[in-house]
Design an enzyme around this catalytic site. Structure first.
Site, short mmCIF file in Angstrom:
data_model
loop_
_atom_site.label_atom_id
_atom_site.label_comp_id
_atom_site.label_asym_id
_atom_site.label_seq_id
_atom_site.Cartn_x
_atom_site.Cartn_y
_atom_site.Cartn_z
N ARG A 188 0.83 -1.21 0.00
CA ARG A 188 0.00 0.00 0.00
C ARG A 188 0.86 1.26 0.00
NH1 ARG A 188 -3.89 -3.16 -1.78
NH2 ARG A 188 -4.44 -4.76 -0.28
N ASN A 230 2.31 -7.82 7.95
CA ASN A 230 2.32 -9.16 7.34
C ASN A 230 3.79 -9.58 7.33
OD1 ASN A 230 -0.49 -9.17 6.77
ND2 ASN A 230 -0.08 -7.77 5.07
N GLU A 311 -6.31 -12.35 8.23
CA GLU A 311 -5.93 -12.40 6.81
C GLU A 311 -4.79 -13.38 6.57
OE1 GLU A 311 -5.28 -8.20 5.87
OE2 GLU A 311 -7.42 -7.98 5.44
N ARG A 344 -2.58 -6.17 17.41
CA ARG A 344 -3.61 -5.55 16.56
C ARG A 344 -4.98 -6.22 16.73
NH1 ARG A 344 -2.78 -5.40 10.84
NH2 ARG A 344 -3.24 -3.21 10.54
N ARG A 356 -18.53 -8.59 9.14
CA ARG A 356 -17.10 -8.35 9.39
C ARG A 356 -16.88 -7.18 10.35
NH1 ARG A 356 -12.50 -6.57 4.90
NH2 ARG A 356 -11.29 -5.34 6.37
N LYS A 380 -7.81 -0.14 14.61
CA LYS A 380 -7.99 0.80 13.49
C LYS A 380 -9.09 1.80 13.82
CE LYS A 380 -6.31 -2.03 9.68
NZ LYS A 380 -6.52 -2.54 8.31
N ASP A 385 -12.23 -1.05 7.87
CA ASP A 385 -10.85 -0.88 7.40
C ASP A 385 -10.62 0.62 7.30
OD1 ASP A 385 -8.34 -1.56 6.50
OD2 ASP A 385 -9.07 -3.21 5.29
N GLU A 407 -4.86 3.23 15.47
CA GLU A 407 -4.13 3.00 14.22
C GLU A 407 -4.84 3.74 13.10
OE1 GLU A 407 -2.70 -1.04 13.23
OE2 GLU A 407 -3.38 -0.70 11.19
N GLU A 413 -4.38 4.31 0.74
CA GLU A 413 -4.80 3.08 0.09
C GLU A 413 -6.21 3.18 -0.48
OE1 GLU A 413 -4.90 -0.25 2.78
OE2 GLU A 413 -5.79 -1.58 1.29
N TRP A 563 -14.45 -9.31 1.23
CA TRP A 563 -13.56 -8.42 0.49
C TRP A 563 -14.28 -7.84 -0.74
CZ3 TRP A 563 -8.26 -11.56 0.31
CH2 TRP A 563 -7.67 -11.51 1.58
C1 BDP Z 1 -5.89 -3.73 4.64
C2 BDP Z 1 -4.84 -3.71 3.58
C3 BDP Z 1 -3.87 -4.84 3.70
C4 BDP Z 1 -3.31 -4.89 5.11
C5 BDP Z 1 -4.44 -4.94 6.11
C6 BDP Z 1 -3.96 -4.81 7.55
O1 BDP Z 1 -5.50 -3.78 2.33
O2 BDP Z 1 -2.87 -4.64 2.75
O3 BDP Z 1 -2.47 -5.96 5.29
O4 BDP Z 1 -5.31 -3.85 5.90
O5 BDP Z 1 -4.13 -3.74 8.10
O6 BDP Z 1 -6.56 -2.51 4.59
O7 BDP Z 1 -3.43 -5.76 8.11
#
Ligand code: BDP
Length: 723
Positions: A188, A230, A311, A344, A356, A380, A385, A407, A413, A563
């Protein structure tokens, strides 16, 4: 000095000043808001008598960088070197330091005790019968922050008379999160590749690392997570820890600690163990030994950031343990060294059929009170998201016994990547000032974050960085403002995003009011414009699959239902929106009772969140008296029109700043204008195909057919590949 020489010097100075008033510097954005260009003569005049000599030590690395920054800044702003002195010998001295480092400051008997480790004061004083300005902290780092504040006063044209400022950060951990991979890709990221040149570290410490530290220190950021959430396990190998240590060495004088994202299964991947189960004594021992090893190399290492069981990432649930147990095991390994775990809450599962938006709360709320004292749960800003607009995350206010860390995403993004001008200050401010009602009215998210609501001293705010190897760091000049506003709000979450925008514009471009006012107005309206042309009235996640570029409200191609845009907007012939009322997924009841009642009632729900909480018929009457369908089209159109106006505003500002940055902004705004129109047209074409309704009178139909918009594909979108 002979007359000729004097005339020559005067001429050179005059020329330099003229150059400053007519903005002709070749600028590439590298200097960010720390440009320190020569002040206009009328501003320089303001400071006459205030800036005659610098009394600042250099006995520690932090003192040295503080003095260096002041020398650099003052020389740039004033056009001459500032004489250094051991003591005050004339009016207008600047004295910088701490009672420990400076006898002068000690003699002034200032109250520095209450400032904490990072706070400072700036005050006009009299020393040896001379007027002076003292910038003092209890510790070196505080004095450094004070020096940056002082420079900011000059950069933004503030008077230096009657100074009496005291500042301490309201939040303890003020961190950037880099989503950088060790191969240089930035997830991103829209500003080039990773600034960490892992391959050449630890030997080559690029000068850019120092400039990165300066920029962060100037806005109060005191920590950085170097690698992507990640995470792979490699970052924890001795070879890479050596590289991490080299970066930590560069950042240390600036008060910046390094942190790492860790992979929960690292004991298997690089430790040779058969399991990563936290109850296995060997696993616990492995993490303890790893922590010891890290602290041996990096004594002030900050701690771990963890994305677990989300994820596809490994985590404690792989072994039927809770998130709290996972976090605590790591916390125990770090505790002897003073490190923290930032765990997180961005957790949701494909296997879970529930909404979700509800899953993080469902998972974490019952864990309140079960985390070790050195764990923060990083949440977050919104429950889904980082969308252009979401309500605040219901966990804020719902876990009083746990420090919750904010966060935010600084990288855009979901907000147009590098080219769209979207100032995120209003988004951050909207979330921070939202009232959770956790302890009655006034229980704002800001108070959760700064710890004042539930008496936490361990507090934090993280921003997903928008930084890369682009010369201007952030992919565009205006994206720098988002880094800036994040840092300033992390220092004090109650600041106004408008005031911060103004500061930034003055430092980054010019103090000329004719430029500052329209640009700040444009910035302040830019986020609402993006919401309107992308996801108005509580819609969200309508972006292209995977890469999140451009509109794709029709898309259902993603492997996971949650998604897919169609999962979020749920448009059908009757209406549109996700029913999160009690009759639907009941996400409303994750909020405090008074808010739940409000959000549950379609009539009381703020219209900006209408389709987030409710599935509403197309002919639903909005507060304006118009139908929902009408308002939807009107919002999309308004967003696209707003961008046209932004471009017009900018076109009137030609000549106030350097050509380089002016032209790039103009071109990027033209891209944004095109893409905003695309967003508007594609979304209207699609939703019209579902509603079957004619466009309201006076609204122009989309430029192309729905099939055309659906046929577009983008194979090489930046910031995304098959990770
Ligand atoms: C999403 C993003 C992804 C991130 C994920 C995260 O698309 O790339 O890995 O969040 O925050 O918004 O872990």
């Amino acid at each position: 000095m002979n007359t000729f020489l004097r005339c020559l010097i005067a001429l050179v100075l005059m020329l330099a000043m003229m150059l400053n008033t007519t903005p002709v510097h070749a600028e590439d954005g590298y200097d960010l808001w720390l440009r320190y260009r020569l002040l206009a003569p009328e501003q320089a005049g303001l400071y006459r008598g205030h800036l005659s000599q610098l009394v600042a030590g250099s006995g520690t690395p932090t003192q040295a960088v503080t003095r260096g920054e002041l020398q650099r800044g003052l020389a740039g702003l004033l056009g001459h070197e500032m004489p250094l002195s051991d003591t005050v010998t004339r009016d207008g001295a600047i004295i910088v330091g701490t009672p420990k480092s400076s006898a002068l400051i000690e003699h002034l008997s200032l109250n520095t005790q209450d400032l904490g480790n990072e706070g400072y004061l700036i005050r006009n004083v009299v020393v040896n019968g001379h007027t002076a300005t003292v910038i003092a902290g209890r510790e070196d780092i505080g004095a450094m922050y004070g020096a940056f504040h002082f420079l900011r006063l000059l950069q933004t044209g503030q008077p230096l008379d009657h100074l009496d400022l005291r500042e301490s950060p309201h939040v303890k951990l003020r961190l950037l999160n880099h989503w950088d991979y060790l191969n240089g890709q930035v997830e991103r990221g829209y500003a080039g590749t990773s600034i960490w040149d892992w391959w050449k570290l630890p030997d080559w410490r690029a000068p850019r690392y120092t400039d990165y530290a300066r920029a962060n220190a100037s806005i109060g950021i005191n920590g950085t997570v170097l690698n992507n959430v990640n995470a792979g396990a490699t970052i924890l190998t001795p070879e890479y820890l050596q590289k991490v240590a080299a970066l930590a060495d560069v950042f240390r004088p600036y008060g910046i600690r390094v942190y790492l994202s860790i992979r929960f299964s690292a004991p298997v991947e690089i430790g040779g163990l058969k399991t990563a189960d936290l109850l296995d004594p060997q696993v616990q021992a492995w993490w303890r030994a790893k922590a010891d090893e890290i602290y041996k190399r990096i004594p002030d290492f900050g701690g771990f950031l963890v994305k677990a069981n989300s994820e596809g990432q490994p985590g404690p649930e792989d072994y039927h343990r809770t998130h709290a147990e996972g976090a605590n095991m790591l916390a125990d390994a770090l505790a002897p060294h003073g490190g923290v775990v930032m765990w997180r809450a961005f957790v949701y599962s494909q296997a879970n059929p529930d909404d979700r938006a509800k899953q993080a709360y469902t998972e974490f709320k019952p864990l309140d009170g079960r985390f070790r004292a050195n764990v923060l749960v990083q949440v977050k800003n919104g429950p889904v998201d980082f969308q252009p607009r979401e309500p605040f995350h219901p966990l804020f206010g719902a876990m009083p016994k746990t420090p919750l860390m904010m966060e935010f995403e600084i990288t855009k993004e979901y907000l147009g990547f590098a080219t769209h001008l979207v100032y995120l200050g209003p988004l951050y401010e909207e979330v921070l000032s939202a009232d959770t009602m956790a302890h009655g009215k006034g229980s704002t998210v800001a108070k959760v974050i700064d710890g004042s609501l539930d008496d936490h001293t361990l507090t934090g705010m993280a921003g997903v960085a928008n930084i890369g190897t682009d010369r201007n760091w952030c992919g565009s000049d205006f994206n720098q403002a988002n880094w800036y506003v994040f840092g300033r709000l992390a220092w004090n979450p109650s600041l106004s995003s408008r005031a911060i925008a103004e500061e930034w514009v003055r430092m980054t471009f010019t103090n000329n009011e004719a430029f500052v006012k329209p640009v700040v107005d444009m910035m302040m309206g830019s986020r609402e414009a993006a919401v309107d042309y992308m996801t108005p009235l509580g819609l969200l996640h309508l972006m292209g699959p995977g890469h999140h570029y451009g509109p794709a409200p029709w898309d259902a191609s993603e492997s996971r239902a949650d998604w897919r845009p169609v999962y979020y907007h749920r448009a059908d012939h009757q209406g549109i929106g996700f029913d999160r009322s009690r009759a639907g997924s009941d996400a409303v009841d994750q909020y405090a009772p008074l808010l739940a009642v409000q959000f549950n009632d379609v009539k009381q729900t703020p219209e900006q969140f209408l389709l987030y909480f409710h599935h509403v018929p197309w002919d639903y009457r909005m507060r304006s008296g118009n139908t929902l369908w009408y308002e939807l089209v009107a919002h999309y159109t308004r967003g696209a029109d707003d961008v046209k106006r932004m471009l017009e505003t900018w076109r009137h500002l030609d000549g106030y700043i350097d050509k380089e940055r002016y032209n790039q902004v103009a071109t990027f705004l033209a891209i944004q204008e095109k893409e905003a129109q695309w967003w508007r047209d594609a979304c209207i074409a699609y939703f019209q195909s579902i509603s079957g309704l004619p466009l309201p009178p006076g609204y122009v139909p989309p430029q192309h057919s729905l099939q055309y918009y659906q046929s577009l594909s983008f194979p090489y979108v930046p910031g995304f590949s098959s990770w």
